[in-house]
Design an enzyme around this catalytic site. Structure first.
Site, PDB file in Angstrom:
ATOM      1  N   SER A 195       0.856  -1.134   0.039  1.00 36.66           N
ATOM      2  CA  SER A 195       0.026  -0.227   0.020  1.00 36.66           C
ATOM      3  C   SER A 195       0.797   1.125  -0.312  1.00 36.66           C
ATOM      4  CB  SER A 195      -0.878   0.094   1.167  1.00 36.66           C
ATOM      5  OG  SER A 195      -0.165   0.268   2.363  1.00 36.66           O
ATOM      6  N   LYS A 196       0.205   2.202  -0.444  1.00 36.23           N
ATOM      7  CA  LYS A 196       0.966   3.533  -0.567  1.00 36.23           C
ATOM      8  C   LYS A 196       1.693   3.956   0.659  1.00 36.23           C
ATOM      9  CE  LYS A 196      -1.699   6.372  -3.844  1.00 36.23           C
ATOM     10  NZ  LYS A 196      -2.776   7.263  -3.957  1.00 36.23           N
ATOM     11  N   ARG A 197       0.907   3.733   1.853  1.00 31.23           N
ATOM     12  CA  ARG A 197       1.353   4.423   3.082  1.00 31.23           C
ATOM     13  C   ARG A 197       2.925   3.923   3.498  1.00 31.23           C
ATOM     14  NH1 ARG A 197      -1.054   2.051   6.920  1.00 31.23           N
ATOM     15  NH2 ARG A 197      -2.651   0.822   5.748  1.00 31.23           N
TER      16      ARG A 197
END
Ligand code: GLU
Length: 477
Positions: A253-255
């Site tokens: 994920s982007k995080r």
């Protein structure tokens, strides 16, 4: 049977590497069986759409060399390939189901649905529509529609039917229809839901194999019930596991870092290397071949070899594969590809000399900065390292003597061979240990322990700068 696969992205942002990898699999499977790969844009959720979303999807697939046989930009016999241009069809099919009593109009307000959900939550039962509007009389429906009351169309899901389908990766999956909601097919604004549009389109576009991310597994029962309501033949399904973050924790994920297919190109990964990485990652096959071409993959790809378990997005492996592909480039090819990655202060007139020196050591194109900065930026030298294997007196003597032999080389003779002869003669004459002396010289000249071959490096740095750096090192100790 003519194999037809599809990729059906929504234009909501940059394409995730996971979606790119799934596109590759759909492409390969279609090609392997002499079939077609279709690109369809699922843009029925206008609230999530971004302005140039449709172009972004096409651009990124093209950049990675994944072509589609039908879809936006290329056309085909099953168009339009953009869902927002097919609204009439969804409406027609939803109404067809209503007339066959397999779907029904529902006038429930948001408030009623919320109340229902709250009470189900209180009773700790899974949220589900209670089929309230299923039993409305024909007259009542007619009258409410005529008075323009907002309404949706819901599927009348049959109760307690055991349904099994075979997933090409996971095997048989069963569910009971009673667990499935009377899902909305057509929303009050006339737009279809994803479930409705995906089934109608996959059917009308003659899709034979649906290979998509595993996050859609829980939607598949809804889709199957719809196929059954229409009396349409089921396609084959394969649900592909998601990638895990490089640290092994959770869905990529982007995080936790970069996830868009574009961001990997921006950071100096070659599209061919990325595709190769997707090919071998999560491929549960006997042979351990790691480097393969797209053609070889197309010949070999079978969804049953896709690992059932999620795999870690192994950056180390990706870097290794990217390095292999970079080494396969000719210097001319590398020159062209690396140009966008050159730092602003890079001495471009020296590019063709520097490039062959670092070619072997590049893992990404962006590594060029870190591997070459000592050629053109200020360096810092660690005195402790400089003196590591010798005494202050000896290192001083070495630096002074090297300075004078290099100084003596005429600018027109400043080349790798002359430098090498001069420096080696000096070392032999003084009986200096080559290991210590050459490393000390490398450190003084570049500030770095790992560089291209020493004499090439001294040559590229240039006479004047070289002399300045040795003099500076001398002052340090
Ligand atoms: N539009 C869905 C997506 O964005 C497609 C899911 C599917 O392949 O059925 O991923």
């Amino acid at each position: 049977m003519k194999v037809r696969t599809r990729m059906a992205p929504s234009p909501t942002g940059e394409m995730h590497v996971g979606s790119l990898s799934i596109s590759l699999k759909n492409y390969a499977f279609a090609k392997r069986h002499g079939g077609q790969f279709i690109l369809r844009i699922e843009d029925t959720d206008k609230t999530r759409e971004i302005e140039n979303g449709v172009e972004l999807i096409q651009d990124i697939l093209k950049k990675y060399g994944i072509t589609w046989d039908e879809g936006p930009g290329v056309g085909g016999d099953h168009g339009p390939y953009i869902q927002s241009q097919r609204l009439d069809m969804y409406k027609k099919y939803a109404e067809q189901l209503v007339s066959e009593k397999k779907a029904y109009y529902c006038f429930c307000t948001t408030e009623r649905l919320e109340k229902l959900r709250d009470s189900q939550r209180e009773q700790k039962i899974p949220p589900k529509y209670d089929s309230h509007c299923k039993s409305l009389s024909a007259d009542e429906i007619k009258q409410r529609i005529e008075s323009n009351e907002p309404h949706v169309i819901r599927l009348a899901v049959p109760q307690n039917r055991e349904i099994t389908f075979t997933d090409l990766i996971r095997g048989d999956i069963s569910f009971n229809s009673s667990t499935v909601d009377d899902q909305v097919l057509l929303k009050s604004d006339g737009y279809p839901t994803y479930h409705m549009a995906v089934v109608v389109d996959d059917h009308l576009m003659d899709i034979t194999h649906i290979m998509r991310g595993e996050e859609w597994i829980s939607s598949t029962p809804k889709h199957i019930l719809l196929y059954q309501a229409f009396g349409w033949e089921l396609p084959q399904f394969a649900h592909i596991p998601v990638y895990l973050n490089p640290d092994g924790q959770g869905k990529m994920s982007k995080r936790k870092g970069h996830v868009s297919a574009q961001s990997f190109l921006d950071r100096g990964y070659l599209p061919e290397a990325m595709l190769n990485f997707f090919m071998i990652l999560g491929w549960a096959r006997e042979d351990e071949i790691e480097i393969m071409t797209l053609d070889e993959y197309v010949k070999a790809f079978d969804p049953k070899d896709v690992s059932q378990k999620s795999v870690v997005f192994d950056i180390k492996k990706l870097n290794w594969i990217n390095g292999v592909y970079i080494r396969k480039l000719t210097v001319e090819q590398l020159l062209e590809k690396i140009t966008p990655f050159l730092p602003n202060d890079f001495p471009t007139q020296k590019l063709s000399i520097i490039l062959p020196l670092i070619h072997e050591r590049l893992e990404t194109l962006a590594d060029i900065e870190q591997l070459t900065s000592f050629f053109y930026r200020d360096i810092s030298v660690d005195t402790q390292l400089l003196l590591k294997k010798s005494s202050v007196t000896e290192v001083k003597q070495q630096l002074e003597a090297t300075l004078s032999v290099l100084q003596a080389i005429e600018p027109k003779n400043w080349n790798v061979a002359t430098i090498e002869i001069a420096v080696r003669e000096l070392a032999e004459k003084n009986n200096w240990k080559p290991g210590q002396y050459f490393m000390m010289l490398r450190l003084a000249a570049t500030g770095s322990k790992a560089t291209p071959p020493l004499f090439d490096t001294l040559y590229v740095v240039g006479k004047e700068l070289m002399l300045q750096r040795l003099a500076a090192a001398l002052k340090l100790i």
